[in-house]
Scaffold this active site. Structure first.
Site, short mmCIF file in Angstrom:
data_model
loop_
_atom_site.label_atom_id
_atom_site.label_comp_id
_atom_site.label_asym_id
_atom_site.label_seq_id
_atom_site.Cartn_x
_atom_site.Cartn_y
_atom_site.Cartn_z
N ARG A 40 19.22 -9.83 10.02
CA ARG A 40 18.04 -9.05 10.42
C ARG A 40 18.36 -7.64 10.87
O ARG A 40 17.80 -6.68 10.37
CB ARG A 40 17.33 -9.76 11.59
CG ARG A 40 16.68 -11.08 11.23
CD ARG A 40 15.78 -11.54 12.36
NE ARG A 40 15.31 -12.91 12.18
CZ ARG A 40 14.49 -13.52 13.02
NH1 ARG A 40 14.04 -12.89 14.09
NH2 ARG A 40 14.09 -14.76 12.81
N HIS A 86 11.27 -13.07 1.86
CA HIS A 86 11.43 -12.83 3.30
C HIS A 86 10.44 -13.70 4.07
O HIS A 86 9.30 -13.29 4.33
CB HIS A 86 11.18 -11.36 3.62
CG HIS A 86 11.76 -10.91 4.93
ND1 HIS A 86 13.11 -10.81 5.16
CD2 HIS A 86 11.16 -10.53 6.09
CE1 HIS A 86 13.32 -10.38 6.39
NE2 HIS A 86 12.15 -10.21 6.98
N TYR A 130 -5.47 -1.17 3.48
CA TYR A 130 -6.00 0.15 3.19
C TYR A 130 -4.98 1.07 2.53
O TYR A 130 -5.36 2.08 1.94
CB TYR A 130 -6.49 0.82 4.48
CG TYR A 130 -7.63 0.08 5.15
CD1 TYR A 130 -8.82 -0.18 4.46
CD2 TYR A 130 -7.52 -0.35 6.46
CE1 TYR A 130 -9.86 -0.86 5.08
CE2 TYR A 130 -8.56 -1.03 7.09
CZ TYR A 130 -9.73 -1.28 6.39
OH TYR A 130 -10.76 -1.95 6.99
#
Length: 848
Positions: A40, A86, A130
């Site tokens: 990570r 992922h 968006y």
């Protein structure tokens, strides 16, 4: 066995394993830590990416969302990344995607975003439904040749698909875009760099494999390829010492300073670039908070005029503000930040702190492996193609026989078998021959096949050279890197400024002797000392301040602009102040309220000021204090090294008592304490033992009653430096004074009545000041009404102790001497002349 059969408790117990809880927790935590470190938080040294970034780019590559395609909804990209590679929250993936699209976070953004992806003000990106995104062109360089077996693949989280362990990375992305992350027990913080400089460094390493770190960096006159970090937000790196340490050891601290311009004509400071990772809106807010809290003086307005073209923060200054002081206050608290470099990355799956050369070597080794595997892949393809072309050429050379054999065959398989037997074709060759169209039998097609065969053979030869000779391999890497540099290189954004030390308020403030005036209503200002020319004794002086009605001068003193001042008050408190922090104003100005500079209580007035330039803690100097009631106390100056903004206690006072005066002594001097009634006593300062700040002190002089029945009060204290001081100079409230030889003041024991110093009567008035002076010193006298007289002490008559003295300053009716300070001869060294104006009245009229 039926469900009713009882279980054997011994069998269950045999399956239970005994373990120490600390061992189990230790192993579990180590497993968790390694998962975070490798999976990570830390980037791989080869491609400079963390797993989440690598998976996002690979998912976009697999989905065909390249720089040449149309933008795709971010939610679609996040969904594919999360579903295939992922298995974590969508918010974490979208945050990583958004950061790769921010041109203020990435030096070379890897994602081409469309929509609101956040701002330098800390605004979050719009919802993923968006915004739209696609790979940027430079991101494709990270994935170039990934289909040519250049990197190893591993199974995804559910074994359905394969994902790359690392990307081929044709650019040294770890240094180019940098990285930051916090793992378990370690963190990384790698600054971004200019692409062209990093590529030049890799090329230098290829050509000079034995080079040192110093050879790769631009330091100590060595024109190395890497000048330093190149932040996307520009700004300036202060000095190069931190750079050298960071590149040499993998760890270091850089001071990053905003880019700004001081426009003194317009009275403004314009900030155009901020340090990397600085939140612009938050920074403006903190500046405003400091202005409102009085920590920064001189700012009247603060505006954010930033737009799409860049940052523009306008700091409007007050009319009387000192631009250099405001600038340096901003630098100290707001316009400089520290970037801590920790060049930590995964090398073979393990975290390592790398110096600059080690980082480049690891990247170069990765590229050598990528180009080698790509060459092997392309060689196998070329050899396969050459094999096919060889069969087709053989068929063309025997076209009639080949056609006849195919015509005579019963079916396609029979034709293949006959051709293989006749011409010794391989299965692949005969497959292509049987599939050939009649149009390929033309002479033009045949010539094209022959040309292609020659090209393939040349390609095979070249690939064999690359694989057989490492210098050829490195040459290919160098050529490809330089081609990328030609396409993507740009100008540096971050500049360098000289390291002039830590930013302090006095930076760029010229050293200058100043006269500081304080009034009883707490108005304060400063004026250059040379504003007041020396004049003969007895003049009226000139206006030094314009007081409001009912206000009076309480203190005047001389100090250098760079000096710290210890301001002692009648309440026994001490405050610290920089001389240049006092606003500089004209003689006729009233001054500025001291509330903005010192946190004084109601009724608290400054009674004495000590210049810290006169103090030496290492030499064991003392601050010797006297109170109105005759007490004296010595405290080591080392106890006044850390003074709070609200002040600290300097002496404990009994009810009704006040601090009268303070003097710096060295522990071996004599001190002279004088009273308002004209008495004085000289004794060794050692008779008053050193005490802490909270102590009251001991009796220094025994006060007597005056003729009117009131009790006498202490007026001043002075130290006797036998190497410098020759006279004791006394000034009274009505403007009279005298100087007497120090020898006339014999040494006595502490707590005596003392000797008569000067006659105090209706003409003279009470004593207001006593100073020890030497040849060449000047006396600065200021009246309650604001008149200032500067006169050489040599002009004041030398008389005995028990005398009335002469006129020092000509005061108007009702005016009195408020404060006196001595200007030592050494502090006047920079003054160009020692002109003495004979006609004091003329000077006064000019001042009026």
């Amino acid at each position: 066995m039926s469900s009713d059969t009882p279980t054997d408790p011994n069998a269950d117990a045999a399956r239970v394993q005994t373990a120490r809880i600390e061992d189990e927790m230790e192993q579990s935590y180590i497993d968790y830590a390694m998962s975070v470190i490798a999976g990570r938080a830390l980037p791989d040294v080869r491609d400079g990416l963390k797993p989440v970034h690598r998976r996002i780019l690979y998912a976009m590559h697999e989905a065909g969302v390249t720089s040449r395609s149309s933008h795709r909804k971010s939610s679609s990209i996040v969904g594919e990344t999360m579903g295939d590679y992922h298995p974590h929250g969508d918010s974490a993936i979208y945050d990583a995607l958004a950061r790769m699209a921010q041109d203020f976070s990435m030096r070379y953004p890897l994602v081409d975003g469309q929509g609101n992806f956040g701002s330098v003000d800390g605004d979050p990106p719009a919802a993923m439904r968006y915004t739209e995104a696609r790979m940027s062109p430079i991101a494709e360089e990270l994935l170039d040749d990934i289909e040519k077996d250049t990197v190893d693949f591993q199974s995804n989280y559910d074994d359905r698909l394969q994902e790359p362990e690392v990307l081929p990375s044709a650019i040294p992305n770890l240094l180019v875009n940098g990285s930051s992350g916090i793992a378990v027990g370690m963190s990384t913080n790698i600054p971004p760099h200019n692409l062209g400089e990093v590529i030049d460094a890799v090329v230098h390493l290829i050509e000079n494999p034995d080079c040192s770190v110093e050879d790769l960096i631009h330091v100590d006159g060595n024109p190395g390829p890497i000048k330093g970090p190149d932040f996307p937000t520009g700004a300036n790196i202060v000095g190069r010492n931190g750079l050298y340490k960071a590149y040499k050891t993998g760890r270091g601290k850089l001071r990053v300073r905003a880019e700004f311009e001081v426009d003194e004509e317009e009275g403004r400071i314009v900030i155009t670039e901020l340090p990397f990772q600085e939140n612009k809106a938050r920074r403006i807010e903190r500046i405003a908070e400091d202005v409102n809290d009085g920590k920064i003086e001189g700012i009247r307005d603060l505006r954010d005029e930033s737009d799409r073209d860049g940052i523009r923060i306008v700091v409007e200054l007050k009319r009387d503000a000192i631009a250099e002081v405001v600038k340096n206050q901003l630098l100290e608290h707001h316009l400089e930040s520290t970037f801590g470099v920790i060049n930590l990355a995964l090398v073979d799956g393990e975290p390592r702190v790398l110096d600059l050369k080690e980082t480049l070597v690891e990247y170069l080794e990765h590229r050598k492996e990528v180009v080698t595997r790509r060459s092997e892949f392309e060689l196998a393809e070329a050899e396969d193609r050459a094999h096919i072309l060889e069969g087709r050429l053989t068929a063309l050379d025997n076209v009639d026989e080949v056609v006849e054999l195919i015509q005579d065959a019963e079916d396609r398989d029979d034709a293949k078998a006959v051709l293989q037997e006749r011409f010794d074709f391989s299965a692949d060759q005969v497959e292509h021959i049987v599939a050939m169209q009649l149009g390929s039998l033309t002479s033009m097609e045949a010539a094209a096949i022959e040309d292609e065969y020659e090209e393939v053979q040349a390609r095979i030869e070249r690939l064999n050279e690359i694989l057989a000779d490492e210098s050829e391999l490195l040459g290919v890497i160098e050529e490809e890197l330089l081609a990328i540099k030609d396409e993507y290189d740009d100008e540096r954004r971050t500049s360098f400024v000289a390291d002039d030390g830590s930013v302090t308020h006095e930076d760029l403030i010229p050293e200058e002797e100043m006269v500081v005036v304080v009034s009883e209503d707490d108005y304060i200002k400063r004026m250059p000392l040379d504003t007041f020319r020396a004049q003969n004794r007895g003049g009226k002086g000139i206006i030094g301040t314009n007081l409001k009605e009912g206000d009076r001068v309480s203190s005047v003193f001389v100090a250098n602009t760079h000096d710290f001042l210890l301001c002692f008050t009648n309440h026994g408190q001490v405050y610290q102040l920089k001389t240049y922090e006092v606003p500089e104003m004209s003689r006729t100005a009233r001054g500025k309220s001291a509330v903005n500079l010192l946190d004084l209580d109601d009724g608290e007035e400054i009674t004495s000021v000590v210049d810290t330039d006169d103090m030496d803690a290492e030499a064991g100097d003392f601050l010797t204090m006297v109170t109105r009631d005759g007490y004296i106390k010595r405290t080591g100056v080392d106890e006044f090294q850390h003074i709070l903004s609200t002040g600290i206690r300097a002496i404990r006072l009994e009810d009704g008592d006040e601090l009268a005066d303070v003097e710096v002594t060295d522990g071996t001097q004599d001190v002279i304490v004088s009273t308002k009634a004209g008495m004085s006593i000289r004794f060794a300062e050692s008779e008053a033992r050193a005490m802490g700040r909270s102590a009251r002190g001991v009796r220094g002089i025994r006060l007597t009653e005056r003729a009117d029945g009131t009790r006498d009060e202490v007026a001043a204290v002075a130290g006797v430096d036998p190497d410098r001081h020759e006279w004791v100079l006394t000034v009274t409230e009505n403007g009279y004074g005298k100087r007497s030889n120090i020898a006339a003041y014999r040494q006595q024991s502490r707590n005596g009545k003392g000797l008569i110093d000067i006659k105090t009567n209706e003409r003279n008035g009470p004593v207001c000041a006593l100073e020890t002076v030497g040849p060449g010193d000047h006396l600065l006298v200021m009246s309650d009404a604001g008149q200032i007289v500067r006169t050489p002490v040599d002009d004041i008559s030398t008389v005995g102790r028990n005398t009335m003295g002469v006129t020092v300053v000509d005061l108007d009716a009702g005016d009195h001497v408020a404060s006196v300070d001595v200007v030592p001869v050494e502090r006047m060294a920079d003054e160009t002349s020692e002109e003495v104006e004979v006609d004091g009245e003329a000077i006064a009229e000019a001042g009026e």
